[in-house]
Design a protein around this motif. Structure first.
Motif, PDB file in Angstrom:
ATOM      1  N   GLN A  21       8.038 -25.514 -18.444  1.00 28.73           N
ATOM      2  CA  GLN A  21       7.272 -25.050 -17.744  1.00 28.73           C
ATOM      3  C   GLN A  21       5.746 -25.101 -18.057  1.00 28.73           C
ATOM      4  N   ALA A  22       4.752 -25.418 -17.092  1.00 27.07           N
ATOM      5  CA  ALA A  22       3.321 -25.686 -17.355  1.00 27.07           C
ATOM      6  C   ALA A  22       2.558 -24.795 -16.596  1.00 27.07           C
ATOM      7  N   ILE A  23       1.800 -23.909 -17.090  1.00 29.90           N
ATOM      8  CA  ILE A  23       0.942 -22.934 -16.392  1.00 29.90           C
ATOM      9  C   ILE A  23      -0.552 -23.049 -16.453  1.00 29.90           C
ATOM     10  N   SER A  24      -1.184 -23.168 -15.658  1.00 33.10           N
ATOM     11  CA  SER A  24      -2.813 -23.336 -15.638  1.00 33.10           C
ATOM     12  C   SER A  24      -3.492 -22.129 -15.687  1.00 33.10           C
ATOM     13  N   VAL A  25      -4.137 -21.680 -16.885  1.00 28.85           N
ATOM     14  CA  VAL A  25      -4.974 -20.660 -17.091  1.00 28.85           C
ATOM     15  C   VAL A  25      -6.250 -21.008 -17.244  1.00 28.85           C
ATOM     16  N   CYS A  26      -7.272 -20.226 -16.923  1.00 24.67           N
ATOM     17  CA  CYS A  26      -8.564 -20.372 -17.586  1.00 24.67           C
ATOM     18  C   CYS A  26      -8.909 -19.077 -18.279  1.00 24.67           C
ATOM     19  N   ALA A  27      -8.946 -19.487 -19.653  1.00 21.85           N
ATOM     20  CA  ALA A  27      -8.881 -18.187 -20.594  1.00 21.85           C
ATOM     21  C   ALA A  27     -10.297 -17.504 -20.565  1.00 21.85           C
ATOM     22  N   ARG A  28     -11.444 -18.145 -20.275  1.00 19.48           N
ATOM     23  CA  ARG A  28     -12.489 -17.496 -19.911  1.00 19.48           C
ATOM     24  C   ARG A  28     -12.479 -16.553 -18.972  1.00 19.48           C
ATOM     25  N   VAL A  29     -12.002 -16.821 -17.587  1.00 24.56           N
ATOM     26  CA  VAL A  29     -11.808 -15.971 -16.730  1.00 24.56           C
ATOM     27  C   VAL A  29     -10.829 -14.853 -16.947  1.00 24.56           C
ATOM     28  N   GLU A  30      -9.690 -15.114 -17.909  1.00 24.35           N
ATOM     29  CA  GLU A  30      -8.888 -14.183 -18.188  1.00 24.35           C
ATOM     30  C   GLU A  30      -9.513 -12.974 -19.047  1.00 24.35           C
ATOM     31  N   GLU A  31     -10.424 -13.310 -19.935  1.00 29.42           N
ATOM     32  CA  GLU A  31     -11.057 -12.457 -20.561  1.00 29.42           C
ATOM     33  C   GLU A  31     -11.907 -11.565 -19.883  1.00 29.42           C
ATOM     34  N   GLU A  32     -12.709 -12.223 -18.657  1.00 32.36           N
ATOM     35  CA  GLU A  32     -13.461 -11.208 -18.022  1.00 32.36           C
ATOM     36  C   GLU A  32     -12.377 -10.290 -17.150  1.00 32.36           C
ATOM     37  N   LEU A  33     -11.210 -11.023 -16.717  1.00 30.41           N
ATOM     38  CA  LEU A  33     -10.315 -10.134 -15.919  1.00 30.41           C
ATOM     39  C   LEU A  33      -9.703  -8.881 -16.907  1.00 30.41           C
ATOM     40  N   ALA A  34      -9.679  -9.236 -18.165  1.00 33.32           N
ATOM     41  CA  ALA A  34      -9.149  -8.173 -18.826  1.00 33.32           C
ATOM     42  C   ALA A  34     -10.089  -6.939 -18.969  1.00 33.32           C
ATOM     43  N   ALA A  35     -11.208  -7.058 -18.896  1.00 34.48           N
ATOM     44  CA  ALA A  35     -12.227  -5.969 -18.925  1.00 34.48           C
ATOM     45  C   ALA A  35     -12.526  -5.151 -17.725  1.00 34.48           C
ATOM     46  N   LEU A  36     -11.866  -5.511 -16.682  1.00 33.43           N
ATOM     47  CA  LEU A  36     -12.028  -4.831 -15.425  1.00 33.43           C
ATOM     48  C   LEU A  36     -10.705  -3.906 -15.048  1.00 33.43           C
ATOM     49  N   PRO A  37     -11.128  -2.907 -14.297  1.00 32.22           N
ATOM     50  CA  PRO A  37     -10.093  -1.913 -13.902  1.00 32.22           C
ATOM     51  C   PRO A  37      -9.092  -2.683 -12.920  1.00 32.22           C
ATOM     52  N   PRO A  38      -7.930  -2.073 -12.663  1.00 30.97           N
ATOM     53  CA  PRO A  38      -6.934  -2.628 -12.115  1.00 30.97           C
ATOM     54  C   PRO A  38      -7.072  -3.263 -10.470  1.00 30.97           C
ATOM     55  N   GLU A  39      -7.966  -2.377  -9.579  1.00 29.08           N
ATOM     56  CA  GLU A  39      -8.400  -2.740  -8.566  1.00 29.08           C
ATOM     57  C   GLU A  39      -9.286  -3.789  -8.521  1.00 29.08           C
ATOM     58  N   GLU A  40     -10.390  -3.712  -9.425  1.00 23.16           N
ATOM     59  CA  GLU A  40     -11.360  -4.864  -9.306  1.00 23.16           C
ATOM     60  C   GLU A  40     -10.819  -6.139 -10.206  1.00 23.16           C
TER      61      GLU A  40
END
Length: 364
Positions: free
Chosen positions: A233-252
């Motif tokens: 399997q190949a999954i495209s992920v933007c690690a930088r975006v994921e880092e920003e995402l990790a800091a947000l509350p679930p709804e945001e």
């Protein structure tokens, strides 16, 4: 059983950034030089499963316990790692302890982030790591064959093992991984005693920039074709975006994902791919004290599933009371499911299905 995934790749492809994002903790240092990650950073990550929270809303337990995944961020690899170059020996030892490998390929251009080989080429990067793993496996097989050759005189079992090792070495010498022979029952048994790096399933994570989330680049296309050729399997992920995402509350976080046209996080995608690649499923236990998810291999029978909870459950297994998740959700409680006739009593030959809600009865 916890799923164990090693995150590997060349230096500066985004492994540690991805690790930070996936584990929702800034535990791995990310810096613009090789071998920033020296000792493996390990984090135990809850498996995102909406069924668990749905059960909890019905049962109102004291606690909710998800299944977990162990993510291991492993030092960057360079050419010659199989002979100990860079941090190769440590790198290879840490991979051996993982069930699956997430191979991070850099699929973005950024002049501010130096590539160890000077240019961005995911195909070349993949070849470098695959070659080092093959060479490390060949070296391990040679050591194993030396020992078996001494034992083989007058020992039929050792002689048979030696022949299997030689067949594997011939396959590796042609550039094929050990997984190419994993369908052979004799080879499969051999690999349980002599685990090889190239026998482990691989998931390719294509680390892209923000534009690559919605539009496939030439680099992504090449990497995806490589994964397809490997049956992975190949999954495209933007690690930088994921880092920003990790800091947000679930709804945001959900709104943030939606702004990129993405419905689930990189964490969810990688874990889902890991479960599928390793043939894993989840079942649930639900009661006033806790609602909990448990990970088992597909095809596991009820006593062995019970043993995942506690060895006494398997040893003294009597029967399992099973409710399909959809039935539990429809009727709202174990008592209502029992009254509706959808609670089934299953014996030792029952094969547990993904999403089963189970109460085990045992006596020791």
């Amino acid at each position: 059983m916890a799923l164990s995934i090693g995150i590997v790749g060349l230096p500066n492809v985004g492994k540690s950034t991805l690790f930070n994002a996936l584990t929702r903790a800034q535990k791995a240092a990310s810096a613009n030089y090789p071998f920033c990650t020296i000792e493996p950073n390990t984090a135990v990550v809850p498996v995102p499963d909406p069924r668990l929270s749905q059960l909890a809303e019905l049962v109102h337990p004291q606690q909710v316990i998800p299944a977990t995944v162990d993510f291991v961020d492993i030092a960057g690899l360079v050419r010659g790692a199989s002979q100990g170059e860079g941090l190769g020996n440590q790198f290879l030892a840490h991979i051996r302890g993982c069930q699956a490998i997430v191979h991070v390929l850099r699929c973005f251009e950024d002049p501010d982030i130096v590539h160890v080989d000077g240019t961005v080429d995911p195909m070349r990067d993949a070849a470098t790591i695959e070659t080092e793993l093959l060479l490390a496996d060949l070296a391990a097989l040679e050591r194993r064959m030396d020992r078996l050759a001494k034992q083989a005189k007058g020992d039929k079992k050792a002689a048979a093992q030696l022949e299997i090792a030689r067949r594997l070495a011939e396959t590796l010498s042609t550039g094929q991984p050990a997984s190419a022979m994993a369908d052979d029952p004799q080879v499969e048994a051999f690999l349980r005693d002599t685990p090889l790096l190239t026998a482990k399933p691989v998931i390719f994570v294509l680390n892209v920039d923000e534009a690559g989330i919605t539009t496939e680049t030439d680099l992504q296309r090449c990497a995806r074709e490589l994964a397809a050729a490997r049956g992975a399997q190949a999954i495209s992920v933007c690690a930088r975006v994921e880092e920003e995402l990790a800091a947000l509350p679930p709804e945001e976080a959900a709104e943030f994902l939606a702004s990129f046209g993405v419905s689930e996080s990189g964490l969810a995608q990688v874990i889902r791919a890991g479960y599928a690649t390793l043939g894993l499923i989840a079942f649930f236990t639900a009661g006033p004290k806790e609602v909990r998810a448990w990970t088992i291999p597909q095809g596991t029978k009820a006593p062995q599933a019970a043993g995942v909870i506690h060895s006494d459950f398997e040893r003294g297994f009597i029967r399992a009371e099973v409710i399909a998740f959809a039935d539990y959700l429809r009727h709202g409680s174990e008592a209502a499911c029992r009254a509706a006739g959808v609670l089934r009593v299953e014996g030792k030959d029952y094969v547990v299905r993904d999403g089963d809600v189970i109460h085990f009865l045992f006596n020791v």
